[in-house]
Write an enzyme that holds these catalytic residues in place. Structure first.
Site, PDB file in Angstrom:
ATOM      1  N   HIS A   1      10.798  49.527 -20.720  1.00  0.00           N
ATOM      2  CA  HIS A   1      12.690  49.278 -20.838  1.00  0.00           C
ATOM      3  C   HIS A   1      13.310  48.852 -19.082  1.00  0.00           C
ATOM      4  CE1 HIS A   1      12.659  52.694 -24.003  1.00  0.00           C
ATOM      5  NE2 HIS A   1      12.575  51.218 -24.479  1.00  0.00           N
TER       6      HIS A   1
ATOM      7  N   TYR B   1      19.431  60.516 -22.592  1.00  0.00           N
ATOM      8  CA  TYR B   1      19.977  61.249 -21.910  1.00  0.00           C
ATOM      9  C   TYR B   1      22.025  61.888 -22.671  1.00  0.00           C
ATOM     10  CZ  TYR B   1      16.392  60.739 -19.462  1.00  0.00           C
ATOM     11  OH  TYR B   1      14.568  60.133 -19.139  1.00  0.00           O
TER      12      TYR B   1
ATOM     13  N   PRO C   1      11.265  68.312 -17.678  1.00  0.00           N
ATOM     14  CA  PRO C   1      10.885  66.786 -18.224  1.00  0.00           C
ATOM     15  C   PRO C   1      12.090  65.652 -17.794  1.00  0.00           C
ATOM     16  CG  PRO C   1      10.515  68.006 -20.105  1.00  0.00           C
ATOM     17  CD  PRO C   1      10.553  69.337 -18.192  1.00  0.00           C
TER      18      PRO C   1
ATOM     19  N   LYS D   1       8.648  63.075 -14.940  1.00  0.00           N
ATOM     20  CA  LYS D   1       8.926  62.972 -13.753  1.00  0.00           C
ATOM     21  C   LYS D   1       6.894  63.359 -13.560  1.00  0.00           C
ATOM     22  CE  LYS D   1      10.513  59.625 -11.732  1.00  0.00           C
ATOM     23  NZ  LYS D   1      10.303  59.017 -12.208  1.00  0.00           N
TER      24      LYS D   1
ATOM     25  N   TYR E   1      13.841  57.229 -10.979  1.00  0.00           N
ATOM     26  CA  TYR E   1      14.163  57.116 -11.814  1.00  0.00           C
ATOM     27  C   TYR E   1      12.535  56.116 -12.939  1.00  0.00           C
ATOM     28  CZ  TYR E   1      13.425  57.584 -17.209  1.00  0.00           C
ATOM     29  OH  TYR E   1      13.386  57.805 -18.200  1.00  0.00           O
TER      30      TYR E   1
HETATM   31  P1  FAS Z   1      -2.741  68.634 -17.609  1.00  0.00           P
HETATM   32  O1  FAS Z   1      -2.426  70.589 -17.840  1.00  0.00           O
HETATM   33  O2  FAS Z   1      -2.315  67.177 -18.830  1.00  0.00           O
HETATM   34  O3  FAS Z   1      -3.974  68.878 -17.955  1.00  0.00           O
HETATM   35  C1  FAS Z   1      -4.976  69.687 -17.265  1.00  0.00           C
HETATM   36  C2  FAS Z   1      -6.382  69.896 -18.757  1.00  0.00           C
HETATM   37  O4  FAS Z   1      -7.516  70.973 -17.410  1.00  0.00           O
HETATM   38  C3  FAS Z   1      -6.512  70.655 -19.245  1.00  0.00           C
HETATM   39  O5  FAS Z   1      -6.847  69.493 -20.392  1.00  0.00           O
HETATM   40  C4  FAS Z   1      -6.641  71.526 -20.125  1.00  0.00           C
HETATM   41  O6  FAS Z   1      -7.287  71.838 -20.765  1.00  0.00           O
HETATM   42  C5  FAS Z   1      -8.201  71.960 -18.875  1.00  0.00           C
HETATM   43  N1  FAS Z   1      -8.386  73.517 -18.260  1.00  0.00           N
HETATM   44  C6  FAS Z   1      -7.604  73.874 -17.700  1.00  0.00           C
HETATM   45  N2  FAS Z   1      -8.141  74.803 -17.849  1.00  0.00           N
HETATM   46  C7  FAS Z   1      -9.148  74.859 -17.230  1.00  0.00           C
HETATM   47  C8  FAS Z   1     -10.397  74.945 -17.288  1.00  0.00           C
HETATM   48  N3  FAS Z   1     -10.198  75.841 -16.437  1.00  0.00           N
HETATM   49  N4  FAS Z   1     -11.672  74.767 -16.906  1.00  0.00           N
HETATM   50  C9  FAS Z   1     -11.743  72.907 -17.082  1.00  0.00           C
HETATM   51  N5  FAS Z   1     -10.607  72.658 -17.663  1.00  0.00           N
HETATM   52  C10 FAS Z   1      -9.478  73.126 -17.613  1.00  0.00           C
HETATM   53  N6  FAS Z   1       6.146  65.574 -18.836  1.00  0.00           N
HETATM   54  C11 FAS Z   1       6.722  64.111 -18.508  1.00  0.00           C
HETATM   55  O7  FAS Z   1       6.933  63.511 -18.141  1.00  0.00           O
HETATM   56  N7  FAS Z   1       7.495  64.218 -20.135  1.00  0.00           N
HETATM   57  C12 FAS Z   1       8.079  64.876 -21.025  1.00  0.00           C
HETATM   58  O8  FAS Z   1       8.222  64.659 -22.033  1.00  0.00           O
HETATM   59  C13 FAS Z   1       6.707  66.099 -20.671  1.00  0.00           C
HETATM   60  N8  FAS Z   1       6.746  66.981 -21.390  1.00  0.00           N
HETATM   61  C14 FAS Z   1       5.457  68.079 -21.601  1.00  0.00           C
HETATM   62  C15 FAS Z   1       5.232  69.037 -22.737  1.00  0.00           C
HETATM   63  C16 FAS Z   1       4.505  69.890 -22.146  1.00  0.00           C
HETATM   64  C17 FAS Z   1       4.928  71.290 -23.692  1.00  0.00           C
HETATM   65  C18 FAS Z   1       3.995  70.448 -20.964  1.00  0.00           C
HETATM   66  C19 FAS Z   1       3.017  71.751 -21.007  1.00  0.00           C
HETATM   67  C20 FAS Z   1       3.408  69.234 -20.074  1.00  0.00           C
HETATM   68  C21 FAS Z   1       5.259  68.508 -20.584  1.00  0.00           C
HETATM   69  N9  FAS Z   1       5.202  67.506 -19.256  1.00  0.00           N
HETATM   70  C22 FAS Z   1       5.885  66.134 -19.625  1.00  0.00           C
HETATM   71  C23 FAS Z   1       4.464  67.467 -18.024  1.00  0.00           C
HETATM   72  C24 FAS Z   1       2.913  66.744 -18.556  1.00  0.00           C
HETATM   73  O9  FAS Z   1       2.933  65.413 -19.190  1.00  0.00           O
HETATM   74  C25 FAS Z   1       2.125  66.626 -17.135  1.00  0.00           C
HETATM   75  O10 FAS Z   1       2.503  66.213 -16.430  1.00  0.00           O
HETATM   76  C26 FAS Z   1       0.325  65.911 -17.521  1.00  0.00           C
HETATM   77  O11 FAS Z   1       0.488  66.415 -18.610  1.00  0.00           O
HETATM   78  C27 FAS Z   1       0.219  66.440 -16.131  1.00  0.00           C
HETATM   79  O12 FAS Z   1      -1.839  65.866 -16.454  1.00  0.00           O
HETATM   80  P2  FAS Z   1      -2.451  67.159 -15.496  1.00  0.00           P
HETATM   81  O13 FAS Z   1      -2.254  66.899 -14.426  1.00  0.00           O
HETATM   82  O14 FAS Z   1      -3.869  66.421 -16.035  1.00  0.00           O
HETATM   83  O15 FAS Z   1      -2.341  68.153 -16.825  1.00  0.00           O
HETATM   84  C1  PHB Z   2       9.501  61.574 -23.629  1.00  0.00           C
HETATM   85  O1  PHB Z   2       9.150  60.475 -24.925  1.00  0.00           O
HETATM   86  O2  PHB Z   2       8.638  62.430 -24.580  1.00  0.00           O
HETATM   87  C2  PHB Z   2      10.458  61.657 -22.835  1.00  0.00           C
HETATM   88  C3  PHB Z   2      10.908  60.567 -22.153  1.00  0.00           C
HETATM   89  C4  PHB Z   2      11.961  60.930 -21.200  1.00  0.00           C
HETATM   90  C5  PHB Z   2      11.683  62.154 -20.343  1.00  0.00           C
HETATM   91  C6  PHB Z   2      11.059  63.470 -21.500  1.00  0.00           C
HETATM   92  C7  PHB Z   2      10.710  62.947 -21.572  1.00  0.00           C
HETATM   93  O3  PHB Z   2      12.629  62.555 -19.494  1.00  0.00           O
END
Ligand code: FAS
Ligand code: PHB
Length: 389
Positions: A72, A200, A292, A296, A384
């Site tokens: 994009h 947005y 989100p 980032k 961004y």
């Molecule tokens: P993660 O949380 O993805 O991964 C951590 C891993 O560690 C998991 O698989 C978990 O099962 C495991 N774990 C936890 N405790 C443990 C233990 N004691 N022993 C072993 N394993 C363990 N970011 C965006 O940029 N855009 C979004 O739209 C967006 N939406 C999100 C929605 C939700 C509900 C959440 C929670 C986050 C969202 N995020 C979003 C942020 C998300 O993308 C995170 O930045 C990303 O998952 C980070 O990745 P990790 O650091 O690997 O953490």
């Molecule tokens: C998404 O596609 O999940 C998304 C994209 C941009 C954002 C947050 C979520 O800022």
């Protein structure tokens, strides 16, 4: 058992680090609390900075992303019917890549399995031991058996609810947190996206975001009260709320359909300092969380991994600890800038409970300034698409 780097957490942070290290002949074992399918079932991020794309290429896992991802060159910010287009390529010289976190994680798991690298799923009672010594180790239970993994270093990639961050003594840790008074209700629908770029929108009814995963899979969000549950929202109620929050030209042409996923994410800003304690390094959500709005979350995990990967390379290949000593400071310097941008985008685009008319005027003025000032648009674009590592 023994490895060079023990990685706690098999999400995108842990898997990307493991794959980068493997490509350099550095051994790493991943300990993951859930099953692979459970990890892949979590619907999260959708937008990748070019820095993330470059790291995926360096990890040798970019082929499918290049084939199926969509670049994009800009995005739309709407305030009621008023719209501002932010041109990433013109102001920041780079696009972003739209490719879901689920697919990133799938590609990394596939590569890890192909490489024969060791991953323990469904681990329990993970405990990080002697992290302040030169001989750290991790204990855990797997399939009913107690196990011990000796290692040189531990990467805490276990997310916000993991065990790594709290291994750093409370007396050493400083945690900064801001919890926002609303959440994001998100759905996936097998429908064509309403626009070819993200939208947005700040409207009287609140925030909305029109995103996508590919040309027949749309991702939409609406701001909702923290008291809501996903099951409180019928699909019809969601579509009605979304259409009321985006400019008329899009509301008229949006293709609706049944949701194949529906969930509510709370919004918080959170940073833990330091991100290193002895031989333990925190990466990604284990160390920091952003709302989100600025896309980032996953992308700031990537810059942590970049810094830690190069620090470990320097250590193993050049016998230098400079990168290891500098890790926390370098990572936090970029993290705080992504925190600022995410907080700013969230403040600009959401309607806050109790927001007074002056606050609203400030949001309007901010958007009017963005509309009139190419410098302001350039600043948004540069943040961004991703600040330099
Ligand atoms: P993660 O949380 O993805 O991964 C951590 C891993 O560690 C998991 O698989 C978990 O099962 C495991 N774990 C936890 N405790 C443990 C233990 N004691 N022993 C072993 N394993 C363990 N970011 C965006 O940029 N855009 C979004 O739209 C967006 N939406 C999100 C929605 C939700 C509900 C959440 C929670 C986050 C969202 N995020 C979003 C942020 C998300 O993308 C995170 O930045 C990303 O998952 C980070 O990745 P990790 O650091 O690997 O953490
Ligand atoms: C998404 O596609 O999940 C998304 C994209 C941009 C954002 C947050 C979520 O800022």
């Amino acid at each position: 058992m023994r490895t060079q780097v023990a990685i706690i957490g098999g999400g995108p942070s842990g898997l990307l680090l493991g794959q980068l290290l493997h490509r350099q002949g550095i051994d790493a074992v991943v300990l993951e609390r859930q099953t692979r399918d459970y990890v892949l079932g979590r619907i999260r991020a959708g937008v990748l900075e070019e820095g993330f794309v470059d790291l995926m290429a360096e990890a040798g896992v970019a082929d499918r992303m290049e084939k199926e991802g969509i670049r994009h060159d800009g995005t739309v910010l709407a305030f009621g019917e008023q719209q501002v287009h932010i041109d990433f390529t013109r102001f920041a010289g780079r696009p972003v890549m739209v490719y879901g976190q689920t697919e990133v994680t799938r590609d990394l798991y596939d590569a890890r399995e192909k490489a024969g690298a060791e991953t323990f799923f469904k681990v329990e009672d993970v405990t990080l031991c002697d992290v302040e010594t030169d001989a750290p180790y991790v204990t855990f239970r797997h399939e009913g058996e107690d196990k011990r993994l000796d290692c040189d270093y531990i990467a805490g990639c276990d997310g916000f609810h993991g065990v790594s961050r709290t291994t750093i003594p409370e007396s050493v840790r400083t945690e900064f947190e801001k919890v926002y008074p609303f959440g994001w209700l998100g759905i996936l629908s097998e429908t064509p996206p309403v626009h070819d770029e993200l939208i947005y929108s700040n409207s009287e009814q609140g925030f909305a975001l029109c995103s996508m995963r590919h040309r027949m899979l749309s991702r939409y969000y609406v701001q909702c009260p923290l008291t809501n549950k996903a099951e409180d929202w019928s699909d019809d109620a969601f579509w009605t709320a979304l259409k009321a929050r985006i400019p008329q030209e899009y509301a008229e042409r949006i293709v609706t359909g049944p949701s194949i996923e529906k969930s509510i994410a709370p919004l918080r800003s959170f940073v833990c300092e330091p991100m290193r304690w002895g031989r333990l390094f925190l990466c990604g959500d284990a160390a920091h969380i952003v709302p989100p709005t600025g896309a980032k979350g996953l992308n700031s995990a990537a810059s942590d991994i970049y810094y830690l990967y190069h620090a470990l390379l320097e250590h193993y290949q050049e016998k230098s600890t400079a990168g290891i000593e500098a890790y926390s400071g370098r990572a936090l310097a970029r993290i705080w800038k992504t925190q600022r941008f995410s907080w700013w985008m969230t403040s600009l685009l959401h309607r806050f409970p109790g927001q007074d008319p002056f606050d609203l005027k400030m949001q309007r003025a901010e958007l009017a300034f963005l509309n009139d000032s190419e410098d302001a648009q350039a600043a948004l674009a540069r943040n961004y698409v991703g600040l330099p590592y």
